[in-house]
Structure formats: structure tokens, C-alpha cells
Scaffold this active site. Structure first.
Site, mmCIF file in Angstrom:
data_model
loop_
_atom_site.group_PDB
_atom_site.id
_atom_site.type_symbol
_atom_site.label_atom_id
_atom_site.label_comp_id
_atom_site.label_asym_id
_atom_site.label_seq_id
_atom_site.Cartn_x
_atom_site.Cartn_y
_atom_site.Cartn_z
ATOM 1 N N ARG A 224 0.875 -1.351 0.027
ATOM 2 C CA ARG A 224 0.015 -0.214 0.134
ATOM 3 C C ARG A 224 0.909 1.254 0.097
ATOM 4 N NH1 ARG A 224 -3.451 -3.009 -1.124
ATOM 5 N NH2 ARG A 224 -5.425 -3.243 -0.530
ATOM 6 N N HIS B 194 -0.473 0.158 -9.981
ATOM 7 C CA HIS B 194 -1.308 -0.678 -8.952
ATOM 8 C C HIS B 194 -1.716 -1.950 -9.655
ATOM 9 C CE1 HIS B 194 -3.500 -0.975 -4.879
ATOM 10 N NE2 HIS B 194 -3.049 -2.023 -5.046
ATOM 11 N N GLU C 155 -4.301 7.176 -4.564
ATOM 12 C CA GLU C 155 -4.613 6.569 -5.741
ATOM 13 C C GLU C 155 -6.404 7.252 -5.988
ATOM 14 O OE1 GLU C 155 -4.031 2.711 -5.805
ATOM 15 O OE2 GLU C 155 -2.051 2.781 -5.209
#
Length: 381
Positions: free
Chosen positions: A207, A253, A236
Site C-alpha cells: 500500500r 497498482h 490513488e
């Protein structure tokens, strides 16, 4: 029965079509109005599942087709009697293959003939970190495992974070937590970044908040900075273009975005829904996987062992393609960068795992065979 689902969850009709009526919505922009009449809610990591989304709705079951759960207020769901499931480990192999691909590029960048000369510190040894560590061990890497919660609860060969940070490669696979003895928010802070030097690689596929991005930007602007590969970002989809431009590899991601990983996530929440409803779970992910675009590679006895393995890996996945796509978007204004980040994930091309390819080896050594098996390829000798 109404099932509201993130439109990016694959094979919704195949798994859930005979359970209820499916209403697809954008996971990023999902609202309380979208879910108010739903009985079942299926999401991915971009949807915040909390009181604001579900208060007053009919939802009695929430499933997330992801390994992480920091986007879900599990305590609130429990207080309302709403059942919840995640898909732990669904994309562990996909992320491990992403990291191995990055490692192969880094070894090439360092001019190493044998990539297993690199020492690797794996921080977070859950489903993903554990799978990666097993592969690295089989490939002959020296691996140091760091997982403070596990070290406190069980016996194992774990090291302190500082020892892991001294490895040639440091790869992060922790959940994002902000409280408790082992909180991971800004785990890699200014002080720890200062200990990383120019001959080290830092990879983050966990993360964005696990690394202090402001401190990272400052470190990358300083002398003897480490090489950095980021797949996850703070805020994000509104990621920092300055940081993208500073790091060596930048991807949107997608480390866990192999087709196998995504479909397995769908299967795992399908199984949980079936258990919740008391239905038999008759469907398996393997039923729905299409024939891969690349199914076979052949190497003769003259092929270099490491070179052949790297060629096979790059045929399946080369992270530089995703890096190039993300970097192109950084020239846009902020709203367009946000939209492009989500588009790159929504429209991600099919990426198959190494196991989808059969490797034909003629006159190969046992060592070469072991390397391909450790990577997960199927062999024909």
C-alpha cells in the site's frame, strides 16, 4: 436478489449470474444510492465500504475480491450484522511474479550474471510475502524474512526490520495499519530511507502509505539514493507526478493483476457467497480461463540458463510496458492523470501467469529445469 458489484470484477455473470440480478457500477465512484437496494455488495480496493456507503441499505453481505481489507470498516459491518469476506492470497502468485520480473531487470541493470547473488529482505510474510519467499528460496537467493506480528506470535526464522533493510533488495508486502504495536503507516520513514543506499533496490507492492512519500522524494533527490520501484501510491488515483518521475519503475497498482489472480479473487468471494446463502459452490476459476495467447516456448541445449529463464519471464510479463504507460500520463493535468490511472487498471490487458506457458527444454541441465520449475513454468523435457 440484487447483487451490486464493481464493474472491474471479472466473470461476474459466470460466477453470480444464477444467484441474483447483477448491477455493475464504477467501484471508484460507487455511492450510497447505488447500493441502497442491494442484498449483496461485491467490491475491490477502490471502494470505501463504511457507514457512509451502507447506512440504511438492505446489504447483508459484503465481499471484496482483494487480499487487502483496509478499505472496509469491518467493525461497523460486524456491529450491523453484515457478513464480510475477502480473498486472501488470491493474487499472491501474481505479485510474486511481478517482483521476480522487477528483480530480473534490476540484476541486468547491475550487470549481474547470476541474479541470485542479490540478497532479498521480504518485509511482511503473509500470503504474498510467503509465496515470494518460497520462490526466491528455490531459486537460490539468500532471503531474510521480517514480520514483527508473526515473530511475536510464533517461532520462525524472522529478523528485525533493520536487518532486512540491509539487504540488496527490500520488498514490502505488509497490510496498511495505523494503530497498534505493529502499525505499518509510514513504516519506511525518513530515518529508514536514510539507511538505504545506491546499491539497494526498494520495491513496494503493498500500500502506498507504508512509505512516507514526502521523505522518499527528498531521499531520491539526495546523494547515493536507492533504486525504487513502486506499484502502489498514496492518494490513488491522484498520485504524485514528481515521485513517478523520480523512481526507476512506476506501475499503476497492477502487480496482482494477472488474469489468474483476478479470477481466483472472484472464485473466492463466490465460494463465500454460496456458504452465506447455503448454496453448493459448483464453479471453479479454471472452467473460465481462456487459452493463453502464448502457450509454448522452446530452448535448445545452447541456451544460457539464466538468459533462457529471463526470456521466458519477459515473454509473460515485462513491467517496463506498464511503466511506460503510466509515465506518459504524467504530462496531463491532474484530472486527466486521475482518469488515466483508473483507465490503466480498468482496461488492463490480459496478463497470464508463468504456469500458463509450457517450456520445452532440449538437452538442458538439471539446474535449468529446476529454475523453470521454481519460477512456476510447466516443463516438457
Amino acid at each position: 436478489m440484487l447483487i451490486v458489484a464493481d464493474e472491474n470484477i471479472p466473470l461476474l455473470d459466470s460466477f453470480f449470474g444464477d444467484i441474483g440480478r447483477i448491477h455493475r457500477v464504477s467501484g471508484r465512484s460507487m455511492t450510497a444510492e447505488d447500493v441502497c437496494e442491494a442484498d449483496i455488495l461485491l467490491v475491490r480496493s477502490v471502494t470505501r465500504v463504511n457507514q457512509a456507503l451502507l447506512e440504511g441499505s438492505r446489504v447483508k453481505f459484503v465481499g471484496t475480491a482483494t487480499i487487502g481489507t483496509d478499505h472496509v470498516d469491518e467493525d461497523w459491518l460486524l456491529s450491523r450484522g453484515i457478513s464480510f469476506c475477502a480473498a486472501p492470497g488470491c493474487n499472491a502468485n501474481s505479485v510474486a511474479e511481478y517482483v521476480l520480473s522487477v528483480l530480473s531487470l534490476y540484476a541486468e541493470r547491475r550487470g549481474l550474471g547470476d541474479w541470485s547473488e542479490l540478497t532479498v529482505g521480504v518485509v511482511g510474510v503473509g500470503n504474498v510475502g510467503g509465496e515470494l519467499a518460497r520462490k526466491l528460496d528455490r531459486l537460490g537467493f539468500a532471503v531474510k524474512l521480517c514480520d514483527p506480528p508473526r515473530a511475536a506470535a510464533e517461532e520462525g526464522d524472522f529478523v528485525e526490520l533493520e536487518e532486512a533493510l540491509a539487504c540488496d533488495v527490500v520488498t514490502l508486502h505488509t497490510p496498511l495499519t495505523s494503530t497498534g504495536e505493529h502499525a505499518t503507516h509510514h513504516l519506511i520513514d525518513e530515518a529508514r530511507l536514510s539507511r538505504l543506499g545506491r546499491n539497494q533496490l526498494l520495491i513496494n507492492t503493498s500500500r502506498g502509505g507504508v512509505i512516507d512519500e514526502s521523505a522518499l522524494l527528498n531521499r531520491l533527490a539526495g546523494p547515493d539514493a536507492p533504486t525504487v520501484a513502486l506499484d502502489v501510491w498514496r492518494g490513488e488515483p491522484a498520485i504524485n507526478p514528481d515521485l513517478v518521475n523520480r523512481v526507476w519503475l512506476a506501475t499503476p497498482h497492477i502487480a496482482g493483476y494477472s488474469l489468474e489472480g483476478k479470477v481466483q479473487g472472484s472464485e473466492m468471494i463466490y465460494q463465500s457467497v454460496c456458504r452465506y446463502l447455503g448454496l453448493p459452490a459448483r464453479k471453479k476459476a479454471g472452467q473460465f480461463l481462456p487459452e493463453p495467447a502464448l502457450s509454448k516456448l522452446a530452448f535448445t541445449s545452447s541456451a544460457d540458463e539464466v538468459g533462457a529463464a529471463v526470456t521466458a519471464m519477459r515473454c509473460c510479463y515485462d513491467p517496463r510496458r506498464d511503466d511506460a504507460e503510466l509515465r506518459r500520463s504524467m504530462w496531463q493535468d491532474e484530472p486527466h492523470r486521475r482518469a488515466t490511472f483508473d483507465r490503466l487498471r480498468r482496461d488492463y490487458p490480459v496478463r497470464r501467469e508463468f504456469s500458463s506457458v509450457k517450456i520445452q527444454l532440449k538437452g538442458s541441465s538439471r539446474s535449468s529445469q529446476d529454475t523453470f520449475r521454481a519460477l512456476g513454468f510447466k516443463l516438457k523435457i
